[in-house]
Each structure stands twice: as structure tokens, then as C-alpha cells.
Design an enzyme around this catalytic site. Sequence first.
Site, PDB file in Angstrom:
ATOM      1  N   GLN A  81      41.164  42.227  45.549  1.00  0.00           N
ATOM      2  CA  GLN A  81      41.404  40.958  46.241  1.00  0.00           C
ATOM      3  C   GLN A  81      41.253  41.138  47.756  1.00  0.00           C
ATOM      4  O   GLN A  81      40.754  40.244  48.451  1.00  0.00           O
ATOM      5  CB  GLN A  81      42.833  40.481  45.903  1.00  0.00           C
ATOM      6  CG  GLN A  81      43.250  39.194  46.565  1.00  0.00           C
ATOM      7  CD  GLN A  81      42.625  37.960  45.927  1.00  0.00           C
ATOM      8  OE1 GLN A  81      42.639  37.814  44.717  1.00  0.00           O
ATOM      9  NE2 GLN A  81      42.071  37.080  46.746  1.00  0.00           N
ATOM     10  N   HIS A 103      46.879  44.847  44.634  1.00  0.00           N
ATOM     11  CA  HIS A 103      45.721  44.074  44.156  1.00  0.00           C
ATOM     12  C   HIS A 103      44.549  44.363  45.111  1.00  0.00           C
ATOM     13  O   HIS A 103      44.130  43.492  45.883  1.00  0.00           O
ATOM     14  CB  HIS A 103      46.094  42.588  44.160  1.00  0.00           C
ATOM     15  CG  HIS A 103      45.152  41.719  43.368  1.00  0.00           C
ATOM     16  ND1 HIS A 103      44.118  42.216  42.593  1.00  0.00           N
ATOM     17  CD2 HIS A 103      45.091  40.357  43.228  1.00  0.00           C
ATOM     18  CE1 HIS A 103      43.477  41.213  42.018  1.00  0.00           C
ATOM     19  NE2 HIS A 103      44.039  40.081  42.395  1.00  0.00           N
ATOM     20  N   ARG A 154      43.815  45.789  34.601  1.00  0.00           N
ATOM     21  CA  ARG A 154      44.792  44.836  35.144  1.00  0.00           C
ATOM     22  C   ARG A 154      46.031  44.904  34.267  1.00  0.00           C
ATOM     23  O   ARG A 154      45.940  44.770  33.044  1.00  0.00           O
ATOM     24  CB  ARG A 154      44.276  43.401  35.153  1.00  0.00           C
ATOM     25  CG  ARG A 154      45.430  42.396  35.281  1.00  0.00           C
ATOM     26  CD  ARG A 154      45.024  40.991  35.524  1.00  0.00           C
ATOM     27  NE  ARG A 154      44.515  40.820  36.870  1.00  0.00           N
ATOM     28  CZ  ARG A 154      44.409  39.645  37.487  1.00  0.00           C
ATOM     29  NH1 ARG A 154      44.790  38.533  36.881  1.00  0.00           N
ATOM     30  NH2 ARG A 154      43.926  39.566  38.695  1.00  0.00           N
ATOM     31  N   CYS A 208      45.344  33.829  47.187  1.00  0.00           N
ATOM     32  CA  CYS A 208      44.528  34.561  46.202  1.00  0.00           C
ATOM     33  C   CYS A 208      44.207  33.698  44.991  1.00  0.00           C
ATOM     34  O   CYS A 208      43.214  33.938  44.307  1.00  0.00           O
ATOM     35  CB  CYS A 208      45.260  35.822  45.771  1.00  0.00           C
ATOM     36  SG  CYS A 208      46.905  35.475  45.111  1.00  0.00           S
ATOM     37  N   ASP A 211      51.146  33.184  48.300  1.00  0.00           N
ATOM     38  CA  ASP A 211      50.886  33.480  46.887  1.00  0.00           C
ATOM     39  C   ASP A 211      52.013  32.813  46.095  1.00  0.00           C
ATOM     40  O   ASP A 211      53.020  32.374  46.675  1.00  0.00           O
ATOM     41  CB  ASP A 211      50.874  35.010  46.689  1.00  0.00           C
ATOM     42  CG  ASP A 211      50.449  35.434  45.282  1.00  0.00           C
ATOM     43  OD1 ASP A 211      49.981  34.579  44.497  1.00  0.00           O
ATOM     44  OD2 ASP A 211      50.592  36.633  44.964  1.00  0.00           O
ATOM     45  N   ARG A 264      35.377  37.083  45.490  1.00  0.00           N
ATOM     46  CA  ARG A 264      35.831  38.096  44.516  1.00  0.00           C
ATOM     47  C   ARG A 264      34.635  38.688  43.787  1.00  0.00           C
ATOM     48  O   ARG A 264      34.602  39.881  43.482  1.00  0.00           O
ATOM     49  CB  ARG A 264      36.798  37.484  43.494  1.00  0.00           C
ATOM     50  CG  ARG A 264      38.084  36.880  44.046  1.00  0.00           C
ATOM     51  CD  ARG A 264      38.973  37.900  44.718  1.00  0.00           C
ATOM     52  NE  ARG A 264      39.229  39.064  43.898  1.00  0.00           N
ATOM     53  CZ  ARG A 264      40.015  39.090  42.805  1.00  0.00           C
ATOM     54  NH1 ARG A 264      40.673  38.019  42.432  1.00  0.00           N
ATOM     55  NH2 ARG A 264      40.183  40.196  42.106  1.00  0.00           N
TER      56      ARG A 264
HETATM   57  N1  NVA Z   1      51.115  37.849  42.721  1.00  0.00           N
HETATM   58  C1  NVA Z   1      50.288  37.226  41.703  1.00  0.00           C
HETATM   59  C2  NVA Z   1      48.855  37.426  42.010  1.00  0.00           C
HETATM   60  C3  NVA Z   1      47.902  36.762  41.061  1.00  0.00           C
HETATM   61  C4  NVA Z   1      46.465  37.005  41.402  1.00  0.00           C
HETATM   62  C5  NVA Z   1      50.627  37.808  40.348  1.00  0.00           C
HETATM   63  O1  NVA Z   1      50.765  39.032  40.235  1.00  0.00           O
HETATM   64  O2  NVA Z   1      50.786  37.043  39.405  1.00  0.00           O
HETATM   65  N1   CP Z   2      43.279  36.118  42.410  1.00  0.00           N
HETATM   66  C1   CP Z   2      43.209  36.579  41.159  1.00  0.00           C
HETATM   67  O1   CP Z   2      43.316  37.776  40.889  1.00  0.00           O
HETATM   68  O2   CP Z   2      42.989  35.629  40.209  1.00  0.00           O
HETATM   69  P1   CP Z   2      43.029  35.821  38.643  1.00  0.00           P
HETATM   70  O3   CP Z   2      44.446  36.069  38.243  1.00  0.00           O
HETATM   71  O4   CP Z   2      42.475  34.539  38.076  1.00  0.00           O
HETATM   72  O5   CP Z   2      42.162  37.004  38.283  1.00  0.00           O
END
Ligand code: NVA
Ligand code: CP
Length: 338
Positions: free
Chosen positions: A138, A135, A108, A272, A231, A317
Site C-alpha cells: 500500500q 501493509h 495476506r 487506503c 483508515d 496499487r
Molecule cells: N486497517 C485496514 C486496512 C485495510 C486495507 C485493515 O486491516 O482492515
Molecule cells: N487497500 C487495500 O488493501 O484494499 P483491499 O482490502 O481491498 O485489498
Amino acid sequence: MDDRLKGRDFLKLLDFTPDEIRYLIDLSAELKKFKKNRVSHRYLEGMNVALIFEKTSTRTRCAFEVAAHDLGMGTTYLGPGSSQMGAKESVADTARILGSMFDGIEYRGFGQDIVQTLADYADVPVWNGLTNEFHPTQMIADMLTVQEVFGELAGRKLTFMGDARNNVANSLMVVCAKLGMDYCACGPADRMPDEALIETCRSIAAETGSTITLTDDVREGVSGASVVYTDIWVSMGEPYEVWEQRIKLLSPYQINSDVMGMAAPDAIFMHCLPSYHNTDTTVAQDIHKRFGISEMEVTDEVFESERSKVFHEGENRLHSIKAVMLATLVPDDLYDLG
Ligand code: NVA
Ligand code: CP
């Protein structure tokens, strides 16, 4: 599935066929039953996975760890700034070291090029746990959720409201096109996805009999939607200073009960997570102090309503990340779930 997934990286859904994506969704559903019925599924006993997180996480990290442990694997968590990667050691060198010690690597972090480099240099499957662009894990959870609610995916419309060029929105556009769902990005013109990705998805959609539409009109966007998705307005890694502009741009695309009322009568709300639906977080409190708003991309009313499937989605998830690891690590005859 002829072991087509064994040894594969899971970097973005553009790399997978509709059948492969459906297989992962169905495998997630089977693994969910095992978990619920407390049926042991330690198919990967003796294996180990590395979990690299250059950005924070609750769901993705916990899902990878619990899924790995349920499958009998060991996990090593490398949190933000806690390994040599990036500062003292290149991504390529790190990939070769981790690939020699682990059976799979989750990443990540930032650019898609980083997860691609890890995959290029490590001889084991690499899984994208979120990049700036995509992602994909997800999406398996989200489509499992939609399937559990509605049965069939193909032919339904999913509308994403807000920052339609972020990682989650990009991924939704891809997965909808692949699975024959109509996708609508509803937001301001300068937060729409990259033209090249839109074109790619439109050509996939032409093959699966679905559509990709873009609109800045809320009523048009949400009309007929079975799934209304949003989101956060500022994603991880973006500068805090962009909040002011994003609030101005995206406030008209907040999901509230009026918006849900424009969707299909049985429409569900998805997100998400994490979400700024109240002021119970330090970021939301700061935004409230600076801009006077107490709810952002979704109102608390919608978030807490019957139509909201966000916690169902969050639980999924676990099952979907488990499916992705299982399918890419061993041949499918080792986990024949009938
Ligand atoms: N668009 C958000 C998704 C978090 C799961 C981010 O990248 O912070
Ligand atoms: N939806 C998601 O990826 O959540 P986190 O950032 O908590 O992993």
C-alpha cells in the site's frame, strides 16, 4: 540498483533503504506508463505466483492478479479457509511446498510472524499483502500517488488521523521516515503506535531529516499537512464488539471539511480503502442502526471532494504491486525501462 532487490522478500519497509523504496516508486511510475500506453511488458512469461488470502480483499487481490497476468505470469488464488495451511499443515510446511511450485508467494492475513515464517521456509520471494502489523505494498502506491500530485516527497507533512496503531498507520510512519516526510499520528493516546516502532522511526527520521510527532489535538496534527490520511476504525481480524468503544474514541478524529480546512491550502485526502463514508454497505448500515452515525472516519463530502485522491491511490496499487513482483523476481537488466 545492482539487482539488490532480486530474490528479496517484501515483508515490511523497515527492511529497505530509502533508495530501494524510491526505486520501487519510480519503477511503478514506469510500469504505469506502459499500461496506459498499452505497451506489452510480459517480462515474467512462464512464471507462477501463489496468492494466499486469509482475509478478504478487493484491491490487493485484483492488483496481484492483474499485475501478474500483465507480466505474463500464472496465478493461483488460495482464499480464506481454502488450503490446508494453518488447520492441517503448518505454515513452514506449506511454505516449502509452495516454494517448490511457485516463483513467488503473496500472503495476506494475521501476524507478521506468519509472513516471516513463509519467507524463512520458502526459497522464493514472499510479499506481504497486509498483516496485522504492516501493509507495505500500500505504501509504494501511496507514495507514488503523493509524488504524482506534488512532485517531491521529502519535506512534506503527512498526518494520519484515527487508529494510529493499525497496519496502515504503522507503515505510513515507516515510509515517511524513510523518505524524509514529516509524519504526524493524530488520535487518542491509547491508539498510538508501539513505543519501539516510534523509536525506530524516530532514529530513521533523524537520518533523513524528517520528524515523527504524536498528538491528540486535531488542529495541531493537521496544521501544515499536505496529506491528510485516514483508515477504518476497526481493522480486519478485530472483534466486532470493539466498534462501540472505537466510535467513542475516534469520532473526534473524523476527517470532515473543517479538518481539511486546517491543513495546507493544497492538501489532499487519502485513504487506503475500503471506507465507511456513507451507509451503502451492510456493516455501515448495522453501525448506523446501533449507534446512529452514517459516516465514520471520513465524511462523504470530503471523500467525494476534489481533494480526495482515493481512487487514484487505489489504481496505483496495480502499478506498485507489479513493480514489487518484477523487481524481486528477476534482475533489473531483464526489464530495463530506460
Ligand atoms: N486497517 C485496514 C486496512 C485495510 C486495507 C485493515 O486491516 O482492515
Ligand atoms: N487497500 C487495500 O488493501 O484494499 P483491499 O482490502 O481491498 O485489498
